[in-house]
Design a protein around this motif. Structure first.
Motif, PDB file in Angstrom:
ATOM      1  N   HIS A  60       0.850  -1.198   0.000  1.00 25.84           N
ATOM      2  CA  HIS A  60       0.000   0.000   0.000  1.00 25.84           C
ATOM      3  C   HIS A  60       0.886   1.249   0.000  1.00 25.84           C
ATOM      4  O   HIS A  60       1.991   1.242   0.555  1.00 25.84           O
ATOM      5  CB  HIS A  60      -0.917   0.003   1.233  1.00 25.84           C
ATOM      6  CG  HIS A  60      -1.954   1.077   1.184  1.00 25.84           C
ATOM      7  ND1 HIS A  60      -1.713   2.358   1.642  1.00 25.84           N
ATOM      8  CD2 HIS A  60      -3.221   1.074   0.699  1.00 25.84           C
ATOM      9  CE1 HIS A  60      -2.810   3.088   1.447  1.00 25.84           C
ATOM     10  NE2 HIS A  60      -3.739   2.336   0.884  1.00 25.84           N
ATOM     11  N   SER A  92      -5.941   0.482  -1.629  1.00 20.44           N
ATOM     12  CA  SER A  92      -6.424  -0.829  -1.206  1.00 20.44           C
ATOM     13  C   SER A  92      -7.187  -1.543  -2.308  1.00 20.44           C
ATOM     14  O   SER A  92      -6.983  -2.740  -2.548  1.00 20.44           O
ATOM     15  CB  SER A  92      -7.295  -0.686   0.039  1.00 20.44           C
ATOM     16  OG  SER A  92      -8.366   0.186  -0.210  1.00 20.44           O
ATOM     17  N   MET A 115      -7.790  -4.606   4.154  1.00 20.89           N
ATOM     18  CA  MET A 115      -7.297  -4.726   2.775  1.00 20.89           C
ATOM     19  C   MET A 115      -7.016  -6.185   2.443  1.00 20.89           C
ATOM     20  O   MET A 115      -7.326  -6.658   1.343  1.00 20.89           O
ATOM     21  CB  MET A 115      -6.015  -3.910   2.604  1.00 20.89           C
ATOM     22  CG  MET A 115      -6.206  -2.451   2.879  1.00 20.89           C
ATOM     23  SD  MET A 115      -4.654  -1.564   2.761  1.00 20.89           S
ATOM     24  CE  MET A 115      -5.217   0.053   3.272  1.00 20.89           C
ATOM     25  N   CYS A 130      -6.781  -1.052  11.180  1.00 20.78           N
ATOM     26  CA  CYS A 130      -6.991   0.332  10.741  1.00 20.78           C
ATOM     27  C   CYS A 130      -7.888   0.949  11.796  1.00 20.78           C
ATOM     28  O   CYS A 130      -8.989   0.446  12.052  1.00 20.78           O
ATOM     29  CB  CYS A 130      -7.657   0.363   9.370  1.00 20.78           C
ATOM     30  SG  CYS A 130      -8.481   1.927   8.983  1.00 20.78           S
ATOM     31  N   ALA A 155     -11.395   1.745  10.459  1.00 18.25           N
ATOM     32  CA  ALA A 155     -12.236   0.567  10.202  1.00 18.25           C
ATOM     33  C   ALA A 155     -12.752   0.002  11.525  1.00 18.25           C
ATOM     34  O   ALA A 155     -13.893  -0.449  11.617  1.00 18.25           O
ATOM     35  CB  ALA A 155     -11.443  -0.483   9.434  1.00 18.25           C
ATOM     36  N   TYR A 180     -17.514   2.453   3.314  1.00 12.13           N
ATOM     37  CA  TYR A 180     -16.225   2.793   2.710  1.00 12.13           C
ATOM     38  C   TYR A 180     -15.420   1.499   2.606  1.00 12.13           C
ATOM     39  O   TYR A 180     -15.593   0.579   3.405  1.00 12.13           O
ATOM     40  CB  TYR A 180     -15.548   3.791   3.659  1.00 12.13           C
ATOM     41  CG  TYR A 180     -14.288   4.468   3.178  1.00 12.13           C
ATOM     42  CD1 TYR A 180     -13.934   4.539   1.843  1.00 12.13           C
ATOM     43  CD2 TYR A 180     -13.448   5.090   4.108  1.00 12.13           C
ATOM     44  CE1 TYR A 180     -12.784   5.186   1.450  1.00 12.13           C
ATOM     45  CE2 TYR A 180     -12.301   5.744   3.725  1.00 12.13           C
ATOM     46  CZ  TYR A 180     -11.962   5.783   2.385  1.00 12.13           C
ATOM     47  OH  TYR A 180     -10.819   6.432   2.006  1.00 12.13           O
ATOM     48  N   ASN A 202     -12.662   1.017   3.561  1.00 12.94           N
ATOM     49  CA  ASN A 202     -11.942   0.848   4.838  1.00 12.94           C
ATOM     50  C   ASN A 202     -12.903   0.349   5.904  1.00 12.94           C
ATOM     51  O   ASN A 202     -13.297   1.082   6.814  1.00 12.94           O
ATOM     52  CB  ASN A 202     -11.339   2.181   5.290  1.00 12.94           C
ATOM     53  CG  ASN A 202     -10.354   2.744   4.300  1.00 12.94           C
ATOM     54  OD1 ASN A 202     -10.415   2.421   3.120  1.00 12.94           O
ATOM     55  ND2 ASN A 202      -9.461   3.588   4.755  1.00 12.94           N
ATOM     56  N   SER A 203     -13.314  -0.885   5.780  1.00 11.16           N
ATOM     57  CA  SER A 203     -14.249  -1.461   6.743  1.00 11.16           C
ATOM     58  C   SER A 203     -14.059  -2.970   6.727  1.00 11.16           C
ATOM     59  O   SER A 203     -13.565  -3.541   5.750  1.00 11.16           O
ATOM     60  CB  SER A 203     -15.691  -1.115   6.362  1.00 11.16           C
ATOM     61  OG  SER A 203     -15.989  -1.619   5.070  1.00 11.16           O
ATOM     62  N   THR A 258     -15.122   3.737  -2.618  1.00  4.78           N
ATOM     63  CA  THR A 258     -13.740   4.123  -2.335  1.00  4.78           C
ATOM     64  C   THR A 258     -13.707   5.654  -2.292  1.00  4.78           C
ATOM     65  O   THR A 258     -14.706   6.303  -2.640  1.00  4.78           O
ATOM     66  CB  THR A 258     -12.773   3.643  -3.438  1.00  4.78           C
ATOM     67  OG1 THR A 258     -13.092   4.378  -4.632  1.00  4.78           O
ATOM     68  CG2 THR A 258     -12.912   2.153  -3.708  1.00  4.78           C
ATOM     69  N   ASP A 268     -16.560   6.383   7.892  1.00  6.42           N
ATOM     70  CA  ASP A 268     -15.877   7.684   7.944  1.00  6.42           C
ATOM     71  C   ASP A 268     -16.852   8.851   7.786  1.00  6.42           C
ATOM     72  O   ASP A 268     -17.329   9.130   6.682  1.00  6.42           O
ATOM     73  CB  ASP A 268     -14.784   7.763   6.861  1.00  6.42           C
ATOM     74  CG  ASP A 268     -13.944   9.024   7.002  1.00  6.42           C
ATOM     75  OD1 ASP A 268     -14.015   9.684   8.067  1.00  6.42           O
ATOM     76  OD2 ASP A 268     -13.229   9.381   6.046  1.00  6.42           O
ATOM     77  N   CYS A 289     -10.319   8.970  10.441  1.00  8.50           N
ATOM     78  CA  CYS A 289      -8.949   8.468  10.269  1.00  8.50           C
ATOM     79  C   CYS A 289      -8.036   9.313  11.160  1.00  8.50           C
ATOM     80  O   CYS A 289      -7.968  10.538  10.997  1.00  8.50           O
ATOM     81  CB  CYS A 289      -8.537   8.596   8.805  1.00  8.50           C
ATOM     82  SG  CYS A 289      -6.762   8.402   8.590  1.00  8.50           S
ATOM     83  N   GLU A 309     -10.653  12.326   3.493  1.00  8.03           N
ATOM     84  CA  GLU A 309     -10.870  11.890   4.878  1.00  8.03           C
ATOM     85  C   GLU A 309     -10.563  13.031   5.855  1.00  8.03           C
ATOM     86  O   GLU A 309     -10.755  12.883   7.057  1.00  8.03           O
ATOM     87  CB  GLU A 309      -9.980  10.682   5.214  1.00  8.03           C
ATOM     88  CG  GLU A 309     -10.429   9.397   4.543  1.00  8.03           C
ATOM     89  CD  GLU A 309      -9.409   8.278   4.683  1.00  8.03           C
ATOM     90  OE1 GLU A 309      -8.548   8.345   5.571  1.00  8.03           O
ATOM     91  OE2 GLU A 309      -9.475   7.336   3.873  1.00  8.03           O
TER      92      GLU A 309
END
Ligand code: SF4
Length: 395
Positions: free
Chosen positions: A68, A85, A109, A132, A135, A165, A167-168, A185, A208, A256, A284
């Motif tokens: 990443h 991701s 991810m 994360c 997340a 998102y 990121n979860s 995303t 988020d 974040c 974010e």
């Protein structure tokens, strides 16, 4: 060999690279803590490099290493592919000859890569403690409780579309798949919101708050048409019911830790010190930071803007420090710096250290798979439904 960084703003002590049996008890900060053998934890950089390179050569085509953008340079140098991701998960899915996908990133991810990859491919997160923080701010029990309260309050025809998102956790993506929702995303969030409002009347956006708000505003939804859902204390305000009934977007109270460090004062200072500078931020960040910037967009967007800029360009960037440093190194003809004056990387990303790579790679050479991330079939199915809805929007 444990690095500690103190965040001046949050006062949080961040324990960065890896946890030996000796240091684990002292720094047990994560639910997904693992213990690396002391043998690897105490190895010097040259030895680690030699072992990682030898293991990669032995595994050859059977291995793909994904890095990443927020990973440190000592990790990125081993990555076959770099990306955000979602791009990395897609790349992994395209490398069917690789039996092992080593994901140098964070837990959600690796889950996405497992969901999108073929059945024979095994996804490995070198350090399971690399989660994360954003997340982790939404879990399935809280989201289901929220859904129940909203449905009770607004009725069966409330038309709530859940949007998560990328990121979860996988089970939140599955929740969306199961309930007519979708994944987004930071690149495609406006398109996804547009789709969601064609399916229903309201959006429940998690985890988020800031990406949700910035996207809603871009879509034309006013601030007073959005409300914040605090999972730790839902319905506490006197006007909560009224606010929810009025809301077009219900924003989960998550954020974040890295992008929350940026503020408008940093932007003003950069403009005063460097006339002609352009401010480039990630969505974010808080609303006021995004509004004070010249440009905002996803990690890939930030990279593209800098790659396309002419020599002599000046950039103040609000995103993760490892990426900003790398961009500065790769574009020495431009002036690029991170708006946050205190070096404070994403602490969870930083938990991937070369010692973990050496450990898991040498295990693979010996036929042992350690730190595999695997999503159960039912969860993977519904998560894929939500991901495929998102992908169909790009078509
Ligand atoms: S930068 Fe923020 S959103 Fe990304 S992995 Fe780190 S904590 Fe999570």
């Amino acid at each position: 060999m444990v690095l500690k960084i103190e965040c001046a703003e949050s006062q949080e002590t961040r324990v960065l690279p890896f946890l030996t049996p000796r240091t684990r008890a002292k720094h047990d900060l994560s639910k997904r803590v693992d213990v690396i053998p002391t043998f690897y934890a105490e190895m010097d950089g040259e030895e680690l490099d030699r072992r990682i390179s030898a293991a990669r050569a032995t595994l050859a085509e059977r291995l793909v290493i994904l890095g990443h953008h927020y990973q440190r340079d000592e990790i990125i140098k081993y990555a076959d592919y770099r990306g955000d991701s979602f791009k990395l998960a897609q790349l992994a899915a395209g490398r069917k000859e690789a039996d092992y996908i080593l994901f140098c990133g964070v837990h959600f991810m690796a889950e996405s890569a497992d969901i999108l990859s073929a059945a024979h491919q095994k996804v490995i997160l070198p350090n399971p403690a690399a989660g994360c923080s954003m997340a982790d701010m939404a879990n399935i029990a809280e989201v289901e409780e929220c859904w129940q309260i909203l449905t009770d309050l607004l009725g069966e025809d409330a038309g709530i579309i859940p949007v998560t998102y990328m990121n979860s956790a996988a089970n939140l993506k599955a929740f969306c798949g199961h309930n007519g929702g979708v994944v987004c995303t930071s690149s495609n969030a406006p398109k996804v919101i547009d789709w969601a409002f064609k399916q229903g009347k309201r959006v429940l956006f998690f985890p988020d708050e800031h990406l949700g708000r910035n996207t809603g505003l871009k879509y034309g939804i006013r601030e007073d048409q959005m409300t914040v859902w605090n999972p730790k204390d839902p319905m506490s305000s006197e006007d909560a019911e009224e606010e929810i009934e009025r809301a077009r977007i219900i924003l989960w109270k998550g954020y974040c830790t890295t992008h929350m460090r940026f503020n408008v004062q940093q932007i003003q200072k950069a403009r005063a010190e460097y006339p002609g500078i352009k401010i480039l931020v990630h969505p974010e960040c808080r609303r006021e930071v995004v509004e004070a910037a010249d440009l905002y967009g996803s990690t890939e967007y930030i990279i593209q803007q800098i790659e396309r800029a002419p020599a002599g360009s000046k950039w103040g960037v609000a995103t993760e420090i490892n990426l900003v440093h790398r961009l500065a190194q790769e574009h020495p003809d431009q002036f690029i710096f991170c708006l946050d004056p205190i070096v404070c990387p994403c602490s969870t990303m930083y938990r991937i250290h070369p010692a973990y790579l050496a450990w898991v790679l040498e295990a693979l050479v010996n036929g042992e798979v350690i730190n595999q991330v695997s999503v159960d079939e039912e969860t993977a199915h519904w998560a894929r439904v939500a991901l495929e809805r998102m992908l169909s929007l790009a078509a």
